[in-house]
Motif scaffolding. Structure first.
Motif: not given
Length: 377
Positions: A199, A245-247, A222, A201-202, A79-81, A205, A353
């Motif tokens: 990874y 958004p990515f951690t 994006y 996110s909403d 996931d994004a985290q 990618k 996406e």
């Protein structure tokens, strides 16, 4: 005995070089011209699917690609985290079970491998050159080059990419590639994992694919509204903003990009566009190959692969048919459905996406398409 004795290939990319190598195996005299005098593409990394590795083995360079690149047999979905959601094994290509399921390599390194193989095959290579005019008749093709020289050939192969100049002679009414609404960023980063990693996110990618023992290339897709020019000086800041958004581990890469501690990232950006031109792909003795007729977006990592497969098929048909028209018609007939599968499935993944369709829908389309591509050409 091959149908032709002398061929000109316009464009020294992956497809053009593989076509040169395969035509030389038939004993055909091959001349390859490439506009870029350095014959070195820009690029961070390129992903090579299992079917593409199978094709590169037939060309004769897969061992060198695997020696200098990186490879994997599974994809980690995070996931994004950065939390691991699941690991998805990837089956190798059928008929190539001894090869990895996928690989990655720096684009300039792949180009160097193929350029050396092209010259070793005996092709004549002329750099910094393009054509000025082409005139064909029933017996051959006369070509005038940008340096004032000329030549006559039995066949001219257009492998000059998505913005092909030769394509205008074969498909003069073609309107050009269509922008997909996405942009793609790439950067070289330290290798973090054994597997390929994706990874989600909403609507963005990101992924990391190994390209050597200690390096990966990071890609990020994006949503983008238009094709306005982005100056390269602004690339690091824009790319870093998109990575917010990515951690976790991607956040460390973001910080390194902003503070300059990330060594030599080779950051690149390009808007995504594609097209699929109906077959046949020739007009008389002019035939098109690769992105000239089937440019795809990178979601399936198969654009270069289907160009290589197209080169293999073109050479096979020239080697076994009894008429040039029959060989060129058969080449597009054999290759169209497979190339179209990659173009259309990649577009579908892009739509998922952009719409936030989620990892399950994305994985389903990717799995179904990759299973079909595992079959030999």
């Amino acid at each position: 005995m091959a149908l032709i004795q002398k061929a000109l290939i316009i464009g020294g990319g992956v497809g053009g070089m593989c076509a040169a190598i395969q035509l030389r195996k038939l004993g055909i005299a091959v001349e390859l011209v490439e506009l870029n005098p350095a014959w070195a593409p820009d690029g961070a990394g390129i992903t090579i699917s299992g079917p593409s590795l199978r094709a590169l083995r037939e060309v004769g360079v897969v061992d060198e690609v695997l020696r200098l690149g990186g490879w994997w047999r599974a994809i980690d979905l995070r996931d994004a985290q950065g939390n691991l959601l699941r690991t998805v094994p990837i089956a190798p290509a059928l008929g190539a079970e001894d090869l990895p399921s996928a690989a990655g390599i720096q684009r300039p390194v792949l180009a160097k491998i193929l350029s050396a193989a092209t010259r070793a095959a005996g092709a004549t290579v002329r750099l910094g050159l393009n054509f000025e005019s082409i005139t064909q008749d029933s017996d051959g093709v006369d070509v005038l080059f940008s340096d004032g020289s000329g030549g006559r050939y039995d066949l001219v192969v257009g492998a000059d990419g998505i913005n092909s100049a030769l394509r205008r002679l074969v498909f003069p009414d073609f309107a050009g590639p269509v922008f997909t609404g996405q942009g793609c960023w790439r950067a070289i980063v330290p290798r973090l994992h054994e597997n390929s990693t994706m990874y989600l996110s909403d609507t963005i990618k990101a992924g990391i694919n190994p390209i050597s023992d200690d390096q990966c290339y990071l890609y990020l897709l994006y949503k983008r509204d238009g094709l306005d020019f982005i100056p390269p000086t602004a690339w690091p800041e824009i790319f870093a903003d998109l990575m917010v958004p990515f951690t976790g581990e991607l956040a460390d890469i973001r910080r390194g990009l902003l503070d300059g501690s990330l060594p030599d990232p080779h950051l690149l950006y390009r808007p995504l566009a594609g097209h699929m031109i109906p077959a046949p792909w020739h007009r008389g003795r002019l035939v098109l190959l690769g992105d000239t007729v089937h440019a795809t977006t990178p979601q399936l990592a198969s654009g270069a692969g289907i160009a290589i497969e197209g080169a293999l098929i073109l050479a096979e048909e020239l080697g076994r048919r009894h008429s040039l028209e029959g060989a060129l018609t058969a080449y597009a007939g054999r290759h169209f459905d497979r190339a179209n599968l990659v173009v259309q499935a990649s577009a579908t993944l892009g739509h998922i996406e952009l719409s936030g369709g989620g990892p399950q829908a994305h994985a389903q389309v990717m799995h179904q398409t990759l299973e079909l591509l595992r079959r030999p050409i």
